[in-house]
Design a protein around this motif. Structure first.
Motif, PDB file in Angstrom:
ATOM      1  N   ASP A 180     -34.677  11.448 -29.717  1.00 69.77           N
ATOM      2  CA  ASP A 180     -34.178  10.152 -29.236  1.00 69.77           C
ATOM      3  C   ASP A 180     -35.250   9.075 -29.343  1.00 69.77           C
ATOM      4  OD1 ASP A 180     -31.495  10.545 -28.603  1.00 69.77           O
ATOM      5  OD2 ASP A 180     -32.008  11.620 -26.771  1.00 69.77           O
ATOM      6  N   ARG A 181     -36.490   9.457 -28.953  1.00 72.81           N
ATOM      7  CA  ARG A 181     -37.588   8.480 -29.025  1.00 72.81           C
ATOM      8  C   ARG A 181     -37.820   8.064 -30.480  1.00 72.81           C
ATOM      9  NH1 ARG A 181     -43.177   7.919 -26.456  1.00 72.81           N
ATOM     10  NH2 ARG A 181     -42.289   9.022 -24.684  1.00 72.81           N
ATOM     11  N   LEU A 182     -37.785   9.038 -31.385  1.00 75.38           N
ATOM     12  CA  LEU A 182     -38.012   8.737 -32.802  1.00 75.38           C
ATOM     13  C   LEU A 182     -36.896   7.836 -33.338  1.00 75.38           C
ATOM     14  CD1 LEU A 182     -39.657   9.188 -35.397  1.00 75.38           C
ATOM     15  CD2 LEU A 182     -38.256  11.206 -35.848  1.00 75.38           C
ATOM     16  N   ALA A 183     -35.642   8.159 -32.973  1.00 76.29           N
ATOM     17  CA  ALA A 183     -34.510   7.361 -33.458  1.00 76.29           C
ATOM     18  C   ALA A 183     -34.636   5.922 -32.966  1.00 76.29           C
ATOM     19  CB  ALA A 183     -33.198   7.982 -32.998  1.00 76.29           C
ATOM     20  N   SER A 184     -35.100   5.768 -31.731  1.00 77.50           N
ATOM     21  CA  SER A 184     -35.229   4.417 -31.192  1.00 77.50           C
ATOM     22  C   SER A 184     -36.337   3.656 -31.934  1.00 77.50           C
ATOM     23  CB  SER A 184     -35.461   4.519 -29.675  1.00 77.50           C
ATOM     24  OG  SER A 184     -36.471   3.677 -29.250  1.00 77.50           O
ATOM     25  N   ALA A 232     -29.492  12.387 -32.954  1.00 76.15           N
ATOM     26  CA  ALA A 232     -29.977  11.185 -32.258  1.00 76.15           C
ATOM     27  C   ALA A 232     -29.707   9.943 -33.113  1.00 76.15           C
ATOM     28  CB  ALA A 232     -31.472  11.319 -31.975  1.00 76.15           C
ATOM     29  N   LEU A 233     -29.852  10.085 -34.431  1.00 73.10           N
ATOM     30  CA  LEU A 233     -29.601   8.948 -35.331  1.00 73.10           C
ATOM     31  C   LEU A 233     -28.106   8.611 -35.342  1.00 73.10           C
ATOM     32  CD1 LEU A 233     -31.921  10.165 -38.218  1.00 73.10           C
ATOM     33  CD2 LEU A 233     -32.273   8.077 -36.889  1.00 73.10           C
ATOM     34  N   VAL A 234     -27.270   9.660 -35.364  1.00 78.81           N
ATOM     35  CA  VAL A 234     -25.816   9.456 -35.358  1.00 78.81           C
ATOM     36  C   VAL A 234     -25.401   8.751 -34.060  1.00 78.81           C
ATOM     37  CG1 VAL A 234     -23.609  10.680 -35.188  1.00 78.81           C
ATOM     38  CG2 VAL A 234     -25.244  11.342 -36.937  1.00 78.81           C
TER      39      VAL A 234
END
Ligand code: CTP
Length: 398
Positions: free
Chosen positions: A387-391, A221-223
């Motif tokens: 995804d939520r964490l990356a955002s 998700a970070l990538v």
């Protein structure tokens, strides 16, 4: 998805070179332009004509090509792309870059480039498993070289095992992940993942049930948001995330050393299930079962707490440090206290009672604990949670 991106594609000499033609086609379909470089042995497997016809570009093959040097020097060639992709990456090409050799166009480009390098290794299973290749891979990963594959399966040489080049579609996914331009572009994020193994003797170890799935999902998700991710993993069963620099470790002490070596970072996410203890006196010989004796005692010593160590670092502390807590009782109270104790900025609390099915499962229900208190997130898949964490990380670093 790769519109406007320029890929310098080095085609090494292996039977998998035929797949690089399909790779060129898929890259173009995704909007990228491909500048092909064919090694001398690569040209034994695919012809320069088919490569240049598909790429719609001249094939670069010789280091001392006067016309090419006049038009565009080999150094410039290595710098003008957004990403250098080596597919297939043969044992020879890997060894050359690991050893710093530059005796042909491909190896010179790889040594001279200031861009990221993604390799798709392909070779016979014995060659892949040879300690020399394993050592070269480790060296290359230490340089920040990214890898995709190899896959396991039946090989052209008739043997079976890992060594087959990743499918072109998967290589495109890895390229896409690496070049992702998002709100974390230019940021370096470190992620720990998986279990650790703590040896008892040369054949036995203490482990835990972590699959590494959540850590892999977070790294991907970070990538996807454009971050450069250092993924430090213990021996996990989940597939390794694409587009990251993967650093494999076994023990908690090795994990701490790898984390410290990967700093500085803008953020660090500690998703690994690190063993709290290691065996104090790990023996070099296998402990033998001698008939009738009482079983040998195993004395444990505490492992370093990686999250706590990094959270309290006087220098090089990432500006955002995120820990995880696996709790079975009084989840919020315990996790809130754990956040204080560890000194991290955020703590993600998981309720891991067996009836929740979270440990080892695909879904999760977490509570994010920050300095403002707990924030319960609705149940979701581990990918959606990643995804939520990356955002949120992108928001916090902006
Ligand atoms: N962690 C770590 N190094 C360790 C142990 C844990 O970095 N030696 C990190 C984990 O990656 C996780 C967080 O600390 O982000 C919480 O781990 P956990 O094992 O739940 O916490 P403990 O402090 O061991 O507390 P307890 O086992 O008492 O619940």
């Amino acid at each position: 998805m790769l519109v406007g991106k320029k890929i310098l594609l080095v085609i090494g000499g292996g039977i998998a070179a035929y797949k690089s033609l399909e790779l060129i086609r898929l890259l173009q379909k995704a909007g990228a332009s491909v500048v092909p470089v064919l090694t001398r042995s690569g040209a034994e497997f695919v012809t320069p004509l088919s490569v240049s016809a598909l790429a719609g570009q001249k094939v670069h093959a010789e280091l001392f090509d006067l016309t090419a040097e006049a038009e565009m020097g080999h150094i410039e060639l290595s710098r003008s792309a957004d990403l250098v992709v080596v597919a297939p990456a043969t044992a020879d090409l890997m060894a050359k870059l690991a050893g710093g050799l530059a005796n042909d166009l491909a190896s010179t480009l790889l040594l001279a480039t200031d861009k990221r390098v993604l390799m798709a290794p392909a070779m016979n299973v014995r060659m892949w498993e040879h300690p020399a290749t394993a050592r070269n891979l480790e060296t290359l990963q230490g340089f920040g070289v990214l890898t995709v594959g190899p896959d396991a399966g039946e090989m052209a040489c008739g043997e079976f095992g890992p060594g087959r080049m990743a499918e072109p579609a998967r290589i495109v996914e890895a390229i896409d992940a690496t070049l992702g331009s998002g709100d974390l572009a230019g940021r370096h994020v470190l992620v720990t993942s998986g279990p650790t193994h703590e040896p008892i003797d040369p054949v036995r170890y203490i482990a835990n049930r972590s699959s590494g799935r959540q850590g892999s999902a977070i790294a991907e998700a970070l990538v996807r948001r454009g971050a450069r991710v250092s993924f430090i993993t213990g021996p996990a069963s989940a597939p390794k995330p694409l587009g990251c620099a993967v650093i494999e470790v076994e023990t908690a002490r090795e994990m701490l050393a790898a984390v410290e070596a990967a700093l500085p970072a803008d953020a660090a996410i500690f998703a690994a299930a690190v063993a709290d203890w290691h065996v104090k006196a790990e023996t070099r010989s296998k402990i033998k079962k001698k008939g009738g004796e009482t079983p040998p005692p195993i004395e444990l010593a505490e492992n370093p707490d990686i999250l706590k160590t990094i959270s309290h670092k006087p220098e090089d502390r990432p500006s955002l440090v995120v820990g995880f807590a696996a709790e079975t009782d009084d989840v919020i109270a315990n996790a809130t206290a754990k956040r204080q104790r560890k000194g991290c900025d955020w703590l993600i609390a998981n309720d891991v009672r067996p009836e929740t099915g979270i440990m080892g499962g695909k879904n999760t229900t977490v509570t994010l604990i920050t300095q403002d208190g707990p924030e319960a997130w609705e149940p979701m898949s581990k990918t959606a949670m990643a995804d939520r964490l990356a955002s949120r990380i992108a928001e916090a670093l902006s």
